[in-house]
Scaffold this active site. Structure first.
Site, short mmCIF file in Angstrom:
data_model
loop_
_atom_site.label_atom_id
_atom_site.label_comp_id
_atom_site.label_asym_id
_atom_site.label_seq_id
_atom_site.Cartn_x
_atom_site.Cartn_y
_atom_site.Cartn_z
N GLY A 35 0.85 -1.20 0.00
CA GLY A 35 0.00 0.00 0.00
C GLY A 35 0.87 1.25 0.00
N ARG B 76 1.16 -5.36 -5.20
CA ARG B 76 1.38 -6.53 -4.34
C ARG B 76 1.51 -7.71 -5.30
NH1 ARG B 76 -2.83 -3.84 -0.79
NH2 ARG B 76 -1.64 -3.02 0.94
N ASP C 246 5.03 -4.43 6.08
CA ASP C 246 5.21 -5.81 6.50
C ASP C 246 5.40 -6.82 5.36
OD1 ASP C 246 5.27 -6.73 9.02
OD2 ASP C 246 3.30 -7.69 8.90
N THR D 136 4.35 2.89 5.40
CA THR D 136 2.95 2.45 5.50
C THR D 136 2.22 3.40 6.45
OG1 THR D 136 1.46 0.78 6.46
CG2 THR D 136 3.72 0.71 7.22
N ASP E 73 -0.02 2.50 8.37
CA ASP E 73 -0.50 1.73 9.53
C ASP E 73 0.35 1.86 10.80
OD1 ASP E 73 -2.41 0.86 7.75
OD2 ASP E 73 -1.44 -1.08 7.37
N ASP F 94 2.55 -0.10 11.85
CA ASP F 94 2.53 -1.39 12.55
C ASP F 94 3.84 -2.17 12.41
OD1 ASP F 94 2.24 -1.77 9.86
OD2 ASP F 94 0.71 -3.32 9.99
N ARG G 167 -5.25 -1.73 9.08
CA ARG G 167 -5.22 -3.20 8.97
C ARG G 167 -5.51 -3.84 10.32
NH1 ARG G 167 -3.43 -6.06 4.48
NH2 ARG G 167 -2.41 -4.27 3.61
O1 F6P Z 1 -1.46 -1.23 4.70
C1 F6P Z 1 -2.04 -0.04 4.27
C2 F6P Z 1 -3.51 -0.22 4.06
O2 F6P Z 1 -4.04 1.02 3.63
C3 F6P Z 1 -4.30 -0.75 5.27
O3 F6P Z 1 -4.55 0.26 6.22
C4 F6P Z 1 -5.52 -1.30 4.60
O4 F6P Z 1 -6.08 -2.32 5.38
C5 F6P Z 1 -5.00 -1.83 3.30
O5 F6P Z 1 -3.77 -1.17 3.05
C6 F6P Z 1 -5.91 -1.64 2.12
O6 F6P Z 1 -5.35 -2.28 1.03
P1 F6P Z 1 -5.84 -2.07 -0.46
O7 F6P Z 1 -5.34 -0.72 -0.93
O8 F6P Z 1 -5.20 -3.17 -1.22
O9 F6P Z 1 -7.32 -2.10 -0.45
#
Ligand code: F6P
Length: 337
Positions: A24, A85, A116, A139, A141, A143, A185
């Site tokens: 992300g 990803r 991560d 990120t 997050d 985390d 997340r």
């Molecule tokens: O890891 C960053 C994040 O924005 C999280 O907060 C969220 O759960 C996820 O990515 C959303 O992913 P995507 O953009 O693939 O929907």
């Protein structure tokens, strides 16, 4: 001395660094790209941008970057290198293809900017091919173990607080109760910090199981104490209700005195111009990442703790657990009286 073996690299003088963003995106990634590229120029080594994270690595989607090609991006959200990803990188064949592309392009080491998932991929890759890597945590997050702050987190917090301030205006005009879902997340960093910053009445985070009943009682208490509107910040990973909509429905049923609304902030939290904090952090981390590689220190993640840039083993960063600040949880409880 850097010597190429049939399959593995031995430590050698780094002359060309690859750079990618993965997972992300987060505000501050561009500032980190700029910093890595300019540090490479400063130390007179080449820098190659890898588009679309590990997928671009597999496909050899590379571009030569120089100090001028990163002009005017420090203030831009997103990532000029794009992000993805990659499912293929999860396979041994995919990683082998990626390794061959790096060798073909004569890339000696890679700086990974991501979270991560990015670091887990990097760790596996490093174990298999002994390829020099350094990670920069990017990120929203926050985390990641080994750093108090990840790139983009501060900007996301400010975006969330600004959004909740606006929601509060309409909530109080209509005497409504709002559930605001924020990203993160499985972690509650954004919810807890933005919740305290925006003066939320309740903050629901995955790290703490408040329970439906206690939340309801607490909202009833604050209504009795004279509050005519309320904001409940819900981390997307929280398990109090099945999801924020069911949670809202349950509360509306049990508190008919309130009109309830839900607002899911979603991906707007990932966009926007990075805060000054994120720009400075990105600049510091980028310089450190290049200097580590030049010093033949690899398989590390750059972090910041007590305002000092330091490093954590990539594996520890992936396996460790970044804990929420207990004191802030206590503060949020007292503030919601
Ligand atoms: O890891 C960053 C994040 O924005 C999280 O907060 C969220 O759960 C996820 O990515 C959303 O992913 P995507 O953009 O693939 O929907």
């Amino acid at each position: 001395m850097l010597t190429k073996q049939t399959h593995y690299y031995m430590p050698k003088k780094i002359k060309k660094i690859g750079l990618m963003t993965s997972g992300g995106d987060s505000p501050g990634m561009n500032a980190a790209i700029r910093s890595v590229v300019r540090s490479c120029t400063y130390y007179r080594i080449d820098c190659i941008g890898i588009y679309r994270g590990f997928q671009g690595m597999i496909e050899g989607d590379f571009i030569t970057l120089d100090a001028r090609s990163v002009s005017g991006i420090i203030n831009k959200g997103g990532t000029i290198l794009k992000s993805a990803r990659s499912k293929e990188f999860r396979t041994k064949e995919g990683r082998e293809k990626a390794y061959k592309q790096l060798i073909k392009a004569e890339i000696d080491a890679v700086v990974l900017i991501g979270g991560d998932g990015t670091f887990t991929g990097g760790m596996v890759f490093n174990k298999e091919f002994k390829f020099p890597l350094v990670g920069i945590p990017g990120t929203i997050d926050n985390d990641i173990f080994g750093t108090s702050y990840t790139l983009g987190y501060d900007t996301a917090l400010n975006t969330v607080v600004e959004s909740i301030d606006k929601i509060r205006d309409t909530a109080s005009s209509h005497n409504r109760l709002f559930f605001v879902e924020v990203m993160g997340r499985d972690a509650g960093f954004i919810a807890l910090n933005a919740g305290v910053g925006a003066g939320a009445e309740e903050i629901l985070i995955p790290e703490e199981d408040l329970g439906l009943e206690r939340m309801l009682q607490s909202l009833k208490r604050s209504k009795r104490s004279g509050k005519s509107s309320s904001i409940v910040v819900v981390a997307e990973g929280d398990k109090t209700g099945k999801n924020v909509f069911e949670l809202a429905e349950y509360v509306e049923k049990n508190m008919p005195e309130y009109e309830v609304r839900v607002s899911v902030l979603g991906h707007m939290q990932r966009g926007g111009s990075p805060s000054c904090f994120d720009r400075v952090l990105a600049s510091r981390m980028g310089v450190k990442a290049v200097e580590l590689l030049l010093d033949n220190q690899t398989n590390l993640m750059v972090g910041i703790n007590n305002n000092r840039i330091d490093t954590t083993n990539l594996e520890k960063a992936v396996k460790g657990h970044h804990k929420l600040n207990e004191e802030l949880i206590r503060v949020s409880d007292i503030m919601s009286i």
